[in-house]
Design an enzyme around this catalytic site. Structure first.
Site, PDB file in Angstrom:
ATOM      1  N   ASN A  19       1.024  -1.106  -0.017  1.00 12.73           N
ATOM      2  CA  ASN A  19       0.119   0.232  -0.047  1.00 12.73           C
ATOM      3  C   ASN A  19       0.787   1.227   0.058  1.00 12.73           C
ATOM      4  OD1 ASN A  19       0.652   0.742   2.827  1.00 12.73           O
ATOM      5  ND2 ASN A  19      -0.422  -1.016   3.209  1.00 12.73           N
TER       6      ASN A  19
ATOM      7  N   PRO B  47      -3.814 -11.282  10.606  1.00 12.70           N
ATOM      8  CA  PRO B  47      -4.174 -11.051  11.783  1.00 12.70           C
ATOM      9  C   PRO B  47      -4.026  -9.444  12.187  1.00 12.70           C
ATOM     10  CG  PRO B  47      -1.839 -11.853  11.706  1.00 12.70           C
ATOM     11  CD  PRO B  47      -2.515 -11.909  10.509  1.00 12.70           C
ATOM     12  N   ASP B  48      -5.383  -9.276  13.057  1.00 14.46           N
ATOM     13  CA  ASP B  48      -5.487  -7.939  13.403  1.00 14.46           C
ATOM     14  C   ASP B  48      -4.465  -7.437  14.792  1.00 14.46           C
ATOM     15  OD1 ASP B  48      -6.185  -5.128  14.363  1.00 14.46           O
ATOM     16  OD2 ASP B  48      -8.073  -5.420  13.177  1.00 14.46           O
TER      17      ASP B  48
ATOM     18  N   PHE C 288      -4.563   4.072  14.841  1.00 15.46           N
ATOM     19  CA  PHE C 288      -4.524   4.944  13.717  1.00 15.46           C
ATOM     20  C   PHE C 288      -5.831   4.548  12.879  1.00 15.46           C
ATOM     21  CE2 PHE C 288      -1.263   8.300  13.495  1.00 15.46           C
ATOM     22  CZ  PHE C 288      -0.447   8.170  14.536  1.00 15.46           C
TER      23      PHE C 288
END
Ligand code: CTP
Length: 398
Positions: free
Chosen positions: A208, A303-304, A323
């Site tokens: 990203n 995984p978060d 964030f």
């Protein structure tokens, strides 16, 4: 910046020992007093004469040096300094420290001290990656020892990788951070930053646009207030700050593992733009063009990290800050995200292309906490970081 501070500098045996001569000079420029100790192998790389001439004081070399014992015993020598710095810290010295050996002056000083210790490791990449060194490192970290570097680069032995000693400038910044008496002194804070790369095959990945600028600025600001910062970063465009412990990772899963390994911490700031998905079956061979059609990529959920840490039943950092990158309904979305993840604060920002925030040098954030949403004016990312670090310091003090 270091006026009146006393540094005991242990110079181990390694080609990087020459950089320690520069370090002595830089420390003195900053007003610090340096007492040098040279190990037997260190003396193979730099001479006692150059060390003592630069430090302006005799170099200590022998454990059983009667004159030194009469004037100042090794116990006193190890405790009279504000900080013990080992540069270069060899694999051998680290092993001795981890095991509590005291068979020469350097290891005895390190065992006898109750003063904070900062290591600047320098060794061949294989030695750095060896399981024995990894184990020793874990023990030393557990003992509260701090590290600066090592860096990645080409080495005197001709190999390339992690193991080059940090530059004198970086060691200096780390020393200043250790000796800072800012409001975050003694606090350990972990910061995630940058994008993650999710492999498709050995040469392709999904990424990203995060530059890592905001995360690096937060780490720098926390360091400047005296915190010991563990900076876990994906492949970012900006350089990591000096004077923090850098843990480079590639994928979300590597980042999650690095975060777990870095705990416990007093606070965690999760500024990384973690990929939500990875390619479920990344190929270990390069995918080739095929007459049978285009490849189909299947995704699996990553995984978060923020959520996992926020919801830890044991060992959760006292303050967890996430964030939120949003393109619409910023406050509503970020407020819901705070609840969903279970973190204490969310720093929300609008990353729609028109704002120029993603990849830019400014940020306009809304801090969402228990107390509601607080809008901060648009300012430089460094400024946002400073303000956030001050808030964190106030919260940890309260
Ligand atoms: N985060 C994380 N691990 C993930 C995804 C996100 O730790 N796998 C963290 C980020 O570092 C950030 C926060 O969660 O602090 C929010 O990231 P964001 O991408 O805005 O939220 P998502 O959870 O991905 O939600 P969505 O994409 O649906 O907005």
């Amino acid at each position: 910046m270091l006026a009146g501070k006393h540094i005991l500098l242990i110079i181990g045996g390694g080609i990087a020992a020459y950089k320690s001569l520069e370090l002595i000079r830089r420390l003195q420029d900053q007003g610090a007093r340096v007492t040098p100790v040279l190990t037997k192998s260190g003396a193979e790389f730099v001479t006692p004469l150059s060390v003592s001439a630069l430090a302006g004081t005799p170099v200590h070399q022998e454990l059983f040096d009667l004159t030194a014992e009469a004037e100042m015993g090794h116990i006193q020598l190890s405790r009279s300094a504000d900080l013990l710095v080992v540069a270069p810290a060899t694999a051998d010295l680290m092993a001795k420290m981890a095991q509590g050996h005291a068979n020469d002056l350097a290891s005895t000083l390190l065992l006898a001290t109750d003063t904070p210790v900062l290591l600047a490791p320098a060794m061949n990449v294989r030695m750095w990656e060896h399981p024995a060194t990894r184990r020793n490192l874990e023990i030393l970290k557990g003992d509260g020892v701090s590290l600066v570097g090592p860096n990645e680069g080409s080495m005197a032995c001709g190999e390339f990788g992690l193991g080059r000693m940090a530059e004198p400038e970086e060691i200096l910044t780390a020393i200043a951070a250790k000796l800072s008496d800012g409001p975050l002194t003694g606090k350990r804070i972990l910061v995630t930053s940058g994008p993650t790369h999710e492999p498709i095959d050995p040469v392709r990945y999904i990424a990203n646009r995060s530059s890592g600028a905001q995360g690096a600025a937060v780490a720098r600001a926390l360091r400047d207030l005296g915190a010991e910062v563990v900076f876990i970063t994906g492949p970012a465009a900006v350089r990591p700050p000096e004077g923090v412990q850098v843990v480079p990772v590639e994928s979300a899963r590597e980042m999650a593992a690095a975060v777990q390994a870095a705990l416990p911490a007093d606070a965690g700031v999760f500024a990384a733009a973690v990929a939500d998905w990875r390619v479920a079956s990344a190929s270990d061979r390069k995918l080739k063009k095929s007459k049978d059609g285009l490849p189909v990529l299947e995704f699996a959920e990553n995984p978060d990290i923020l959520k996992t840490v926020s919801q830890m039943s044991e060992g959760r950092p006292g303050l967890v800050v996430g964030f939120a990158a949003e393109t619409n309904d910023v406050v509503e979305n970020a407020t819901a995200k705070r609840k969903r993840k279970g973190c204490d604060w969310i720093v929300a920002n609008d990353v729609s292309p028109a704002t120029g925030i993603m990849g830019g040098s400014e940020n306009a954030v809304i801090l969402i906490s228990d107390g509601g949403a607080e809008e901060w004016p648009r300012m430089a990312k460094d400024e946002v970081a400073r303000k956030l670090a001050e808030r964190i310091a106030a919260a940890l003090a309260g």
